[in-house]
Motif scaffolding. Sequence first.
Motif, PDB file in Angstrom:
ATOM      1  N   MET A  31       6.559   9.305  -2.567  1.00 59.28           N
ATOM      2  CA  MET A  31       5.840   8.052  -2.363  1.00 59.28           C
ATOM      3  C   MET A  31       6.409   7.360  -1.140  1.00 59.28           C
ATOM      4  SD  MET A  31       5.319   6.442  -6.134  1.00 59.28           S
ATOM      5  CE  MET A  31       6.653   7.145  -7.087  1.00 59.28           C
ATOM      6  N   GLU A  32       5.513   6.721  -0.406  1.00 57.56           N
ATOM      7  CA  GLU A  32       5.928   6.023   0.807  1.00 57.56           C
ATOM      8  C   GLU A  32       5.144   4.721   0.920  1.00 57.56           C
ATOM      9  OE1 GLU A  32       6.073   6.914   5.607  1.00 57.56           O
ATOM     10  OE2 GLU A  32       4.994   8.276   4.285  1.00 57.56           O
ATOM     11  N   VAL A  33       5.839   3.650   1.250  1.00 59.98           N
ATOM     12  CA  VAL A  33       5.171   2.380   1.505  1.00 59.98           C
ATOM     13  C   VAL A  33       4.609   2.456   2.923  1.00 59.98           C
ATOM     14  CG1 VAL A  33       5.415  -0.117   1.711  1.00 59.98           C
ATOM     15  CG2 VAL A  33       6.743   1.130  -0.012  1.00 59.98           C
ATOM     16  N   ILE A  34       3.290   2.324   3.039  1.00 57.11           N
ATOM     17  CA  ILE A  34       2.676   2.450   4.360  1.00 57.11           C
ATOM     18  C   ILE A  34       2.063   1.135   4.843  1.00 57.11           C
ATOM     19  CG2 ILE A  34       2.285   4.925   4.201  1.00 57.11           C
ATOM     20  CD1 ILE A  34      -0.623   4.340   3.497  1.00 57.11           C
ATOM     21  N   GLY A  35       2.133   0.093   4.026  1.00 61.50           N
ATOM     22  CA  GLY A  35       1.607  -1.194   4.442  1.00 61.50           C
ATOM     23  C   GLY A  35       1.898  -2.261   3.421  1.00 61.50           C
ATOM     24  N   CYS A  36       1.737  -3.504   3.824  1.00 61.34           N
ATOM     25  CA  CYS A  36       1.905  -4.612   2.903  1.00 61.34           C
ATOM     26  C   CYS A  36       1.004  -5.758   3.317  1.00 61.34           C
ATOM     27  CB  CYS A  36       3.355  -5.048   2.819  1.00 61.34           C
ATOM     28  SG  CYS A  36       4.014  -5.782   4.310  1.00 61.34           S
ATOM     29  N   LEU A  73       0.868  -1.172   0.000  1.00 57.99           N
ATOM     30  CA  LEU A  73       0.000   0.000   0.000  1.00 57.99           C
ATOM     31  C   LEU A  73       0.908   1.226   0.000  1.00 57.99           C
ATOM     32  CD1 LEU A  73      -2.782   1.349   0.241  1.00 57.99           C
ATOM     33  CD2 LEU A  73      -2.562   1.132   2.730  1.00 57.99           C
ATOM     34  N   PHE A  74       0.741   2.095  -0.975  1.00 55.40           N
ATOM     35  CA  PHE A  74       1.571   3.289  -1.123  1.00 55.40           C
ATOM     36  C   PHE A  74       0.761   4.541  -0.816  1.00 55.40           C
ATOM     37  CE2 PHE A  74       3.608   0.201  -3.795  1.00 55.40           C
ATOM     38  CZ  PHE A  74       4.947   0.482  -3.711  1.00 55.40           C
ATOM     39  N   LYS A  75       1.399   5.470  -0.126  1.00 52.61           N
ATOM     40  CA  LYS A  75       0.862   6.820   0.023  1.00 52.61           C
ATOM     41  C   LYS A  75       1.601   7.663  -1.007  1.00 52.61           C
ATOM     42  CE  LYS A  75       0.428  10.639   3.259  1.00 52.61           C
ATOM     43  NZ  LYS A  75       0.780  11.107   4.609  1.00 52.61           N
ATOM     44  N   TYR A 109      -2.684   0.515  -4.034  1.00 53.56           N
ATOM     45  CA  TYR A 109      -1.916  -0.717  -3.946  1.00 53.56           C
ATOM     46  C   TYR A 109      -1.140  -0.905  -5.235  1.00 53.56           C
ATOM     47  CZ  TYR A 109      -4.439  -2.274   0.186  1.00 53.56           C
ATOM     48  OH  TYR A 109      -4.944  -2.385   1.444  1.00 53.56           O
ATOM     49  N   ALA A 110       0.073  -1.389  -5.129  1.00 56.67           N
ATOM     50  CA  ALA A 110       0.906  -1.698  -6.286  1.00 56.67           C
ATOM     51  C   ALA A 110       2.040  -2.594  -5.818  1.00 56.67           C
ATOM     52  CB  ALA A 110       1.447  -0.424  -6.930  1.00 56.67           C
ATOM     53  N   ASN A 111       2.882  -2.982  -6.754  1.00 55.56           N
ATOM     54  CA  ASN A 111       4.011  -3.853  -6.426  1.00 55.56           C
ATOM     55  C   ASN A 111       5.330  -3.105  -6.364  1.00 55.56           C
ATOM     56  OD1 ASN A 111       2.677  -6.365  -6.121  1.00 55.56           O
ATOM     57  ND2 ASN A 111       2.365  -6.380  -8.324  1.00 55.56           N
ATOM     58  N   TYR A 165       7.337   1.187  -6.900  1.00 52.48           N
ATOM     59  CA  TYR A 165       7.195   2.618  -7.163  1.00 52.48           C
ATOM     60  C   TYR A 165       6.942   2.856  -8.641  1.00 52.48           C
ATOM     61  CZ  TYR A 165       9.338   3.187  -2.562  1.00 52.48           C
ATOM     62  OH  TYR A 165       9.620   3.112  -1.232  1.00 52.48           O
ATOM     63  N   ARG A 166       7.607   2.093  -9.483  1.00 52.95           N
ATOM     64  CA  ARG A 166       7.443   2.250 -10.930  1.00 52.95           C
ATOM     65  C   ARG A 166       6.003   1.936 -11.353  1.00 52.95           C
ATOM     66  NH1 ARG A 166      11.826   3.515 -13.520  1.00 52.95           N
ATOM     67  NH2 ARG A 166      11.095   2.837 -15.553  1.00 52.95           N
ATOM     68  N   ASP A 167       5.396   0.926 -10.721  1.00 51.74           N
ATOM     69  CA  ASP A 167       3.995   0.630 -11.015  1.00 51.74           C
ATOM     70  C   ASP A 167       3.112   1.823 -10.683  1.00 51.74           C
ATOM     71  OD1 ASP A 167       4.592  -1.942 -11.828  1.00 51.74           O
ATOM     72  OD2 ASP A 167       3.903  -2.895  -9.975  1.00 51.74           O
ATOM     73  N   VAL A 168       3.322   2.406  -9.524  1.00 48.55           N
ATOM     74  CA  VAL A 168       2.525   3.568  -9.114  1.00 48.55           C
ATOM     75  C   VAL A 168       2.734   4.708 -10.105  1.00 48.55           C
ATOM     76  CG1 VAL A 168       2.165   5.315  -7.336  1.00 48.55           C
ATOM     77  CG2 VAL A 168       2.598   2.946  -6.664  1.00 48.55           C
TER      78      VAL A 168
END
Length: 122
Positions: free
Chosen positions: A98-103, A13-15, A33-35, A37-40
């Motif tokens: 961008m920040e990963v805030i969950g998985c 989960l990305f912010k 949700y993505a896999n 940073y490039r996906d986002v």
Amino acid sequence: MIKEKLFWPSNYLFKVEYFKKGKLKGKRSNQTYANSYRDVLYEFLLKELCEKVHGHDWWNLALNDKDIICHKESNVSAFYTIIFKEGGKVLCEYEVEMEVIGCHNDIVDNPDTSPIRRIENC
């Protein structure tokens, strides 16, 4: 909001926060949700920003690789500048954080499920 266009099932989960350079008060924030940073960036954000600047979502015709500058990328955050030009003239620049805030829990013990490094202690 980006959230309606998700990769599902995705691992993280990305912010995502972005603003026009010099206009911090206009900061926009989304979660998706993505896999990676490039996906986002390439599947969601560039389409949205290109539509704001050019009125269409054809970012791949409006941007070159040199217009997307990665300043920092780690396993928990990334910072980019995206420069929109027309005829060599800069129309506007966006700063992107961008920040990963969950998985998802099912990937905690499997580091091979994502193209980016696994987040410890998700």
